[in-house]
Design a protein around this motif. Structure first.
Motif, PDB file in Angstrom:
ATOM      1  N   LYS A 193       0.828  -1.210   0.000  1.00  0.00           N
ATOM      2  CA  LYS A 193       0.000   0.000   0.000  1.00  0.00           C
ATOM      3  C   LYS A 193       0.859   1.255   0.000  1.00  0.00           C
ATOM      4  O   LYS A 193       0.599   2.202  -0.757  1.00  0.00           O
ATOM      5  CB  LYS A 193      -0.930  -0.006   1.215  1.00  0.00           C
ATOM      6  CG  LYS A 193      -1.894   1.167   1.256  1.00  0.00           C
ATOM      7  CD  LYS A 193      -2.804   1.093   2.461  1.00  0.00           C
ATOM      8  CE  LYS A 193      -2.082   1.467   3.735  1.00  0.00           C
ATOM      9  NZ  LYS A 193      -3.002   1.611   4.889  1.00  0.00           N
ATOM     10  N   VAL A 194       1.894   1.270   0.837  1.00  0.00           N
ATOM     11  CA  VAL A 194       2.753   2.455   0.894  1.00  0.00           C
ATOM     12  C   VAL A 194       3.560   2.596  -0.400  1.00  0.00           C
ATOM     13  O   VAL A 194       3.806   3.711  -0.862  1.00  0.00           O
ATOM     14  CB  VAL A 194       3.679   2.403   2.127  1.00  0.00           C
ATOM     15  CG1 VAL A 194       4.624   3.598   2.159  1.00  0.00           C
ATOM     16  CG2 VAL A 194       2.852   2.380   3.413  1.00  0.00           C
ATOM     17  N   PHE A 195       3.944   1.471  -1.021  1.00  0.00           N
ATOM     18  CA  PHE A 195       4.646   1.543  -2.305  1.00  0.00           C
ATOM     19  C   PHE A 195       3.745   2.155  -3.371  1.00  0.00           C
ATOM     20  O   PHE A 195       4.191   2.989  -4.172  1.00  0.00           O
ATOM     21  CB  PHE A 195       5.100   0.146  -2.740  1.00  0.00           C
ATOM     22  CG  PHE A 195       5.900   0.144  -4.016  1.00  0.00           C
ATOM     23  CD1 PHE A 195       7.258   0.442  -3.995  1.00  0.00           C
ATOM     24  CD2 PHE A 195       5.301  -0.132  -5.233  1.00  0.00           C
ATOM     25  CE1 PHE A 195       8.000   0.462  -5.178  1.00  0.00           C
ATOM     26  CE2 PHE A 195       6.032  -0.121  -6.412  1.00  0.00           C
ATOM     27  CZ  PHE A 195       7.387   0.175  -6.388  1.00  0.00           C
ATOM     28  N   ILE A 196       2.476   1.750  -3.402  1.00  0.00           N
ATOM     29  CA  ILE A 196       1.522   2.324  -4.356  1.00  0.00           C
ATOM     30  C   ILE A 196       1.406   3.833  -4.138  1.00  0.00           C
ATOM     31  O   ILE A 196       1.411   4.622  -5.087  1.00  0.00           O
ATOM     32  CB  ILE A 196       0.151   1.637  -4.209  1.00  0.00           C
ATOM     33  CG1 ILE A 196       0.238   0.180  -4.656  1.00  0.00           C
ATOM     34  CG2 ILE A 196      -0.921   2.377  -5.005  1.00  0.00           C
ATOM     35  CD1 ILE A 196      -0.963  -0.655  -4.261  1.00  0.00           C
ATOM     36  N   MET A 197       1.303   4.231  -2.879  1.00  0.00           N
ATOM     37  CA  MET A 197       1.227   5.652  -2.560  1.00  0.00           C
ATOM     38  C   MET A 197       2.480   6.386  -3.042  1.00  0.00           C
ATOM     39  O   MET A 197       2.394   7.472  -3.630  1.00  0.00           O
ATOM     40  CB  MET A 197       1.064   5.844  -1.055  1.00  0.00           C
ATOM     41  CG  MET A 197       0.948   7.304  -0.620  1.00  0.00           C
ATOM     42  SD  MET A 197       0.983   7.506   1.184  1.00  0.00           S
ATOM     43  CE  MET A 197      -0.496   6.636   1.637  1.00  0.00           C
ATOM     44  N   GLN A 198       3.627   5.779  -2.810  1.00  0.00           N
ATOM     45  CA  GLN A 198       4.894   6.405  -3.204  1.00  0.00           C
ATOM     46  C   GLN A 198       4.957   6.630  -4.710  1.00  0.00           C
ATOM     47  O   GLN A 198       5.318   7.711  -5.183  1.00  0.00           O
ATOM     48  CB  GLN A 198       6.062   5.526  -2.778  1.00  0.00           C
ATOM     49  CG  GLN A 198       7.421   6.026  -3.274  1.00  0.00           C
ATOM     50  CD  GLN A 198       8.495   4.951  -3.220  1.00  0.00           C
ATOM     51  OE1 GLN A 198       8.379   3.985  -2.469  1.00  0.00           O
ATOM     52  NE2 GLN A 198       9.517   5.105  -4.022  1.00  0.00           N
ATOM     53  N   ARG A 199       4.615   5.596  -5.490  1.00  0.00           N
ATOM     54  CA  ARG A 199       4.718   5.720  -6.950  1.00  0.00           C
ATOM     55  C   ARG A 199       3.688   6.715  -7.496  1.00  0.00           C
ATOM     56  O   ARG A 199       3.977   7.463  -8.428  1.00  0.00           O
ATOM     57  CB  ARG A 199       4.539   4.353  -7.607  1.00  0.00           C
ATOM     58  CG  ARG A 199       5.584   3.318  -7.200  1.00  0.00           C
ATOM     59  CD  ARG A 199       6.996   3.895  -7.185  1.00  0.00           C
ATOM     60  NE  ARG A 199       7.380   4.456  -8.472  1.00  0.00           N
ATOM     61  CZ  ARG A 199       8.242   5.447  -8.616  1.00  0.00           C
ATOM     62  NH1 ARG A 199       8.776   6.038  -7.555  1.00  0.00           N
ATOM     63  NH2 ARG A 199       8.556   5.877  -9.822  1.00  0.00           N
ATOM     64  N   HIS A 200       2.494   6.704  -6.932  1.00  0.00           N
ATOM     65  CA  HIS A 200       1.466   7.667  -7.370  1.00  0.00           C
ATOM     66  C   HIS A 200       1.922   9.085  -7.065  1.00  0.00           C
ATOM     67  O   HIS A 200       1.777  10.000  -7.890  1.00  0.00           O
ATOM     68  CB  HIS A 200       0.148   7.362  -6.666  1.00  0.00           C
ATOM     69  CG  HIS A 200      -0.990   8.218  -7.113  1.00  0.00           C
ATOM     70  ND1 HIS A 200      -1.402   9.327  -6.419  1.00  0.00           N
ATOM     71  CD2 HIS A 200      -1.792   8.144  -8.207  1.00  0.00           C
ATOM     72  CE1 HIS A 200      -2.409   9.902  -7.051  1.00  0.00           C
ATOM     73  NE2 HIS A 200      -2.668   9.202  -8.137  1.00  0.00           N
ATOM     74  N   LEU A 201       2.480   9.269  -5.884  1.00  0.00           N
ATOM     75  CA  LEU A 201       2.987  10.582  -5.490  1.00  0.00           C
ATOM     76  C   LEU A 201       4.132  11.006  -6.396  1.00  0.00           C
ATOM     77  O   LEU A 201       4.200  12.169  -6.814  1.00  0.00           O
ATOM     78  CB  LEU A 201       3.446  10.537  -4.034  1.00  0.00           C
ATOM     79  CG  LEU A 201       4.088  11.795  -3.456  1.00  0.00           C
ATOM     80  CD1 LEU A 201       3.127  12.974  -3.524  1.00  0.00           C
ATOM     81  CD2 LEU A 201       4.521  11.542  -2.012  1.00  0.00           C
ATOM     82  N   ALA A 202       5.029  10.079  -6.705  1.00  0.00           N
ATOM     83  CA  ALA A 202       6.174  10.409  -7.557  1.00  0.00           C
ATOM     84  C   ALA A 202       5.715  10.904  -8.923  1.00  0.00           C
ATOM     85  O   ALA A 202       6.260  11.889  -9.454  1.00  0.00           O
ATOM     86  CB  ALA A 202       7.084   9.186  -7.711  1.00  0.00           C
TER      87      ALA A 202
END
Length: 217
Positions: A128-137
């Motif tokens: 979940k946090v990885f998904i958030m990170q990539r979306h944010l990036a």
């Protein structure tokens, strides 16, 4: 954003199963149970089954998003294969739950679910946090590119003698939030790589707030 309440509910259901069935001193033979005992066992089975179904559905959503990132060439630390393995294990527990006939068997499934839940919850949080990170990036990169384009256009106006001081001021305010978002994002990545998901999530959330503030200028 993906909510984690469905996964968290697993722990509550496990504890409830132990509290409901654990104190009983009854025969393991179904013929010796009273109606109240059978009703409690079926209610506990239903709660465990519902929690399993919710968690499997939750993992399916995360897995589909991770698969999309993998298709773009991303290499998440918890991949779709890992999440599928978690789903398969939960499906196996569902089968065991369906076969369980005594309180001891249902409690055994609850205990197995408790040990499985620790790993599943960890995998879900990392994904979940990885998904958030990539979306944010991706959003951050788009807004940094927008800033560069606006800087070029304002520069062109200034070279033509146009008074662009107000535009330059607005761009400066915009860039202030973008730079703050980039700083928070970089801190979040550092925490994520260290395995500190709490602080990583906090930094990524703060970065989102800065991007929203930039968009509102």
């Amino acid at each position: 954003m993906i909510r984690g309440s469905r996964v968290v509910s697993i722990l509550a259901v496990i504890l409830l199963a132990a509290a409901t069935l654990g104190p009983w001193i009854t025969s393991a033979h179904p013929g010796h149970w009273g109606k109240g005992a059978r009703d409690q066992i079926e209610a506990t089975r239903a709660r465990l089954n519902l929690a399993l179904n919710h968690t499997i559905a939750y993992l399916d959503v995360i897995k589909s998003r991770i698969e999309m990132l993998e298709a773009r060439g991303e290499n998440p630390p918890v991949g779709s294969d890992d999440l599928q393995a978690d789903i398969d294990e939960l499906e196996s527990l569902k089968l065991e739950l369906e076969k369980a006939r005594s309180k001891e068997e249902i409690l055994a499934v609850a205990r197995d679910l408790g040990s499985t839940w620790v790993r599943v919850r960890g995998d879900a949080r990392y994904a979940k946090v990885f998904i958030m990170q990539r979306h944010l990036a991706r959003n951050l990169e788009r807004m940094e590119e927008f800033s560069e384009r606006m800087d070029d256009r304002i520069g062109a106006l200034e070279r033509r003698g146009v008074d662009a001081r107000d535009l330059r001021l607005e761009l400066s305010r915009f860039n202030h939030h973008i730079e703050a978002a980039r700083d928070e994002y970089n801190r979040g990545v550092w925490f994520y790589e260290k395995g500190d998901l709490v602080n990583a999530n906090r930094c990524f959330r703060d970065a989102y707030y800065d991007l929203i503030a930039a968009k509102n200028i």
